[in-house]
Scaffold this motif. Structure first.
Motif, PDB file in Angstrom:
ATOM      1  N   THR A 139      21.317  47.979   6.427  1.00  0.00           N
ATOM      2  CA  THR A 139      20.485  47.915   7.635  1.00  0.00           C
ATOM      3  C   THR A 139      20.353  46.483   8.126  1.00  0.00           C
ATOM      4  N   PHE A 140      20.172  45.546   7.173  1.00  0.00           N
ATOM      5  CA  PHE A 140      20.059  44.139   7.559  1.00  0.00           C
ATOM      6  C   PHE A 140      21.369  43.632   8.166  1.00  0.00           C
ATOM      7  N   ARG A 141      22.502  44.025   7.580  1.00  0.00           N
ATOM      8  CA  ARG A 141      23.798  43.565   8.107  1.00  0.00           C
ATOM      9  C   ARG A 141      24.007  44.064   9.533  1.00  0.00           C
ATOM     10  N   GLU A 142      23.670  45.308   9.770  1.00  0.00           N
ATOM     11  CA  GLU A 142      23.818  45.854  11.124  1.00  0.00           C
ATOM     12  C   GLU A 142      22.889  45.134  12.100  1.00  0.00           C
ATOM     13  N   GLY A 153      22.045  41.371  16.512  1.00  0.00           N
ATOM     14  CA  GLY A 153      21.090  40.376  17.005  1.00  0.00           C
ATOM     15  C   GLY A 153      19.628  40.704  16.797  1.00  0.00           C
ATOM     16  N   THR A 154      19.318  41.810  16.100  1.00  0.00           N
ATOM     17  CA  THR A 154      17.905  42.162  15.875  1.00  0.00           C
ATOM     18  C   THR A 154      17.329  41.508  14.626  1.00  0.00           C
ATOM     19  N   GLU A 155      18.205  41.013  13.740  1.00  0.00           N
ATOM     20  CA  GLU A 155      17.759  40.313  12.545  1.00  0.00           C
ATOM     21  C   GLU A 155      18.124  38.834  12.644  1.00  0.00           C
ATOM     22  N   ARG A 156      17.236  37.973  12.133  1.00  0.00           N
ATOM     23  CA  ARG A 156      17.463  36.533  12.209  1.00  0.00           C
ATOM     24  C   ARG A 156      18.436  36.073  11.124  1.00  0.00           C
ATOM     25  N   PHE A 157      18.991  34.879  11.293  1.00  0.00           N
ATOM     26  CA  PHE A 157      19.899  34.299  10.300  1.00  0.00           C
ATOM     27  C   PHE A 157      19.128  34.112   8.989  1.00  0.00           C
ATOM     28  N   PRO A 158      19.675  34.583   7.855  1.00  0.00           N
ATOM     29  CA  PRO A 158      18.951  34.502   6.572  1.00  0.00           C
ATOM     30  C   PRO A 158      19.007  33.105   5.956  1.00  0.00           C
ATOM     31  N   HIS A 159      17.962  32.332   6.162  1.00  0.00           N
ATOM     32  CA  HIS A 159      17.915  30.975   5.605  1.00  0.00           C
ATOM     33  C   HIS A 159      17.318  30.982   4.202  1.00  0.00           C
ATOM     34  N   ILE A 160      17.593  29.899   3.470  1.00  0.00           N
ATOM     35  CA  ILE A 160      17.062  29.760   2.113  1.00  0.00           C
ATOM     36  C   ILE A 160      15.552  29.578   2.156  1.00  0.00           C
ATOM     37  N   PHE A 161      15.077  28.683   3.020  1.00  0.00           N
ATOM     38  CA  PHE A 161      13.654  28.426   3.191  1.00  0.00           C
ATOM     39  C   PHE A 161      13.265  28.703   4.636  1.00  0.00           C
ATOM     40  N   SER A 162      11.973  28.774   4.851  1.00  0.00           N
ATOM     41  CA  SER A 162      11.441  28.917   6.199  1.00  0.00           C
ATOM     42  C   SER A 162      10.805  27.593   6.590  1.00  0.00           C
ATOM     43  N   SER A 163      11.518  26.825   7.417  1.00  0.00           N
ATOM     44  CA  SER A 163      11.016  25.515   7.813  1.00  0.00           C
ATOM     45  C   SER A 163      11.370  25.240   9.273  1.00  0.00           C
ATOM     46  N   TRP A 164      10.554  24.418   9.911  1.00  0.00           N
ATOM     47  CA  TRP A 164      10.808  24.055  11.307  1.00  0.00           C
ATOM     48  C   TRP A 164      11.961  23.067  11.379  1.00  0.00           C
ATOM     49  N   MET A 165      12.834  23.273  12.371  1.00  0.00           N
ATOM     50  CA  MET A 165      13.953  22.360  12.609  1.00  0.00           C
ATOM     51  C   MET A 165      13.953  21.962  14.080  1.00  0.00           C
ATOM     52  N   PRO A 166      14.361  20.724  14.402  1.00  0.00           N
ATOM     53  CA  PRO A 166      14.319  20.247  15.792  1.00  0.00           C
ATOM     54  C   PRO A 166      15.496  20.742  16.644  1.00  0.00           C
ATOM     55  N   PHE A 167      16.186  21.794  16.187  1.00  0.00           N
ATOM     56  CA  PHE A 167      17.298  22.367  16.946  1.00  0.00           C
ATOM     57  C   PHE A 167      17.362  23.862  16.662  1.00  0.00           C
ATOM     58  N   ASP A 168      18.285  24.553  17.319  1.00  0.00           N
ATOM     59  CA  ASP A 168      18.435  25.995  17.142  1.00  0.00           C
ATOM     60  C   ASP A 168      19.041  26.277  15.765  1.00  0.00           C
ATOM     61  N   LYS A 169      18.234  26.819  14.860  1.00  0.00           N
ATOM     62  CA  LYS A 169      18.701  27.072  13.497  1.00  0.00           C
ATOM     63  C   LYS A 169      19.202  28.499  13.303  1.00  0.00           C
TER      64      LYS A 169
END
Length: 350
Positions: free
Chosen positions: A125-128, A133-149
Motif C-alpha cells: 500500500t505504501f509503495r503504491e 504521490g499520496t505518500e511522502r518520501f520515506p526519510h530516516i529522520f523527520s527534520s526541517w530542511m531549507p529546500f524541497d526534501k
C-alpha cells in the motif's frame, strides 16, 4: 584548529536537533508523525547534551579519568590473589559490557538507517501511494530542511545528511555511555578492593601489627576513601544533569514507542518499534543497575574494618578502627538532577 573543527561538528549536531523540533511544528496535525519525530528528537537532544557536556566540562572529565588511571595502576602494582581476582573480574566485565553495548548501538544504527527501506518493501500500500504521490518520501529522520526534501535531488541530499547525523549520534552515544558504565564499574571494584584492604589492615591470623604500621595503614585507607569520594562526587556533578535530561526524555520516548507499538498494524513497523523500545529500556537499565551496584558496595565497605583482626589489637588501634569505620559510613548516591536518585527503584518507576 583541529579542536575548533571538533567543536563545530558537535554544534552541527545541535543545529540538527533544533531542525527536528522545527519540523514538529510543520507536522503538528499528524499524530503518528509527531510521535515518530518526538521519540527521535528527544533522543537527539540527549545525545547533544552528552556531547556538549563532554566539551564544556572537559577538565572535570579529565580529572576523573586521570584519577581512575592512576588508582587502577596502583591496585595492579600492589595486588595479591584476592585483589587480583577482583581486578580481573571488573576488567573482564567492562570488556563484555562495552562489546555488548557497541553491538546494541550498531544494531539500532542499522535499524534507523534502513527503516525507510523496510517500510517501503514491507507495505504494498505504501509503495503504491508513494508512486502515485499520496505518500511522502520515506526519510530516516523527520527534520526541517531549507529546500524541497520530498523530490530529487533534495530527497537524496536529505538522506545523506541524515545518514551522517545518524553515524555521529551512534558514535557519541556509544562513547559516552560505555565511558560512564565503565567508570561506575571501576568505582564498584575500587570499593571491593578497599573492603579487602580494611580486612587486612591489622594483620592476619590474630598476629597483630605494631602501632606504627597500624597508623600508616589506617592513614592510607582513609586517604584512599577520601580520594574515591572526591572523584565520585566530581563524576556525579558532570553526570547528574545529563541523567536528569535522560530520565525525563527516556520516559517520554518509551511512552511514544509503546503507544506506537500498540497502534501499529504492520508487522515490520511493530518490530521496528519494539527495537527502539528495547534500546531505550536497555540504556536506562544499564545506568540505574551499575549506579545501584556502586551504592550497595559503598554501604557494604564500612563492614571492612570490623572484618579485620580488631579483637587482637590494643586500645589505640581499636580507636583507629572506629575512626576509620566512621569515615566508611559516608555513602555517595548518584543522582539524576535534584529530583531523583539513579537507582533500580527509579528504573522501575519509569
Amino acid at each position: 584548529m583541529d579542536r575548533i573543527w571538533k567543536i563545530i561538528i558537535h554544534e552541527i549536531g545541535t543545529v540538527f536537533v533544533l531542525s527536528e523540533f522545527m519540523e514538529l511544528y510543520v507536522i503538528r496535525s499528524d499524530l503518528d508523525l509527531v510521535l515518530t519525530n518526538l521519540k527521535i528528537s528527544l533522543l537527539g537532544f540527549v545525545i547533544v547534551c552528552k556531547a556538549n557536556t563532554f566539551v564544556f566540562w572537559q577538565g572535570n572529565w579529565r580529572q576523573v579519568i586521570d584519577y581512575i588511571t592512576e588508582a587502577d595502576q596502583f591496585e595492579r602494582d600492589n595486588q595479591d590473589e584476592a585483589k587480583g581476582n577482583i581486578i580481573n573480574t571488573y576488567t573482564r566485565y567492562c570488556r563484555r559490557v562495552t562489546y555488548f553495548y557497541w553491538v546494541l548501538v550498531f544494531t539500532t544504527f542499522i535499524t534507523s538507517i534502513t527503516t525507510p527501506l523496510m517500510i517501503y518493501y514491507s507495505s504494498e500500500t505504501f509503495r503504491e501511494g508513494f508512486h502515485n504521490g499520496t505518500e511522502r518520501f520515506p526519510h530516516i529522520f523527520s527534520s526541517w530542511m531549507p529546500f524541497d526534501k520530498e523530490n530529487f535531488p533534495g530527497s537524496w541530499i536529505t538522506v545523506m545528511w541524515h545518514t551522517g547525523i545518524c553515524v555521529y549520534g551512534a558514535l557519541i552515544m556509544a562513547a559516552y555511555d560505555t565511558s560512564v558504565v565503565v567508570i561506575l564499574v571501576y568505582f564498584g571494584g575500587k570499593l571491593d578492593l578497599l573492603r579487602i584492604r580494611c580486612r587486612e589492615m591489622l594483620g592476619t591470623e590474630g598476629k597483630g601489627v605494631t602501632d606504627k604500621n597500624a597508623d600508616q595503614v589506617v592513614r592510607q585507607l582513609h586517604q584512599i576513601h577520601v580520594l574515591l569520594l572526591k572523584h565520585s562526587r566530581l563524576f556525579n556533578s558532570v553526570l547528574s544533569p545529563v541523567m536528569f535530561c535522560y530520565v525525563v526524555m527516556c520516559s517520554l520516548m518509551i511512552c511514544a514507542s509503546a503507544f506506537q507499538l500498540t497502534s501499529a498494524t504492520n508487522t515490520t513497523q511493530k518490530l521496528l518499534m519494539a527495537e527502539y523500545l528495547i534500546f531505550a529500556i536497555a540504556q536506562l537499565f544499564m545506568f540505574c543497575w551499575h549506579s545501584n551496584d556502586v551504592i550497595h558496595k559503598s554501604e557494604a565497605v564500612m563492614i571492612g574494618p570490623y572484618e579485620s583482626d580488631w579483637w587482637a589489637a590494643n586500645h589505640k588501634q581499636r580507636n583507629n578502627v572506629q575512626i576509620l569505620q566512621g569515615q566508611m559510613k559516608i555513602v555517595h548516591i548518584y543522582t539524576a538532577g535534584p529530583f531523583t536518585n539513579l537507582t533500580l527503584s527509579t528504573f522501575l518507576a519509569v
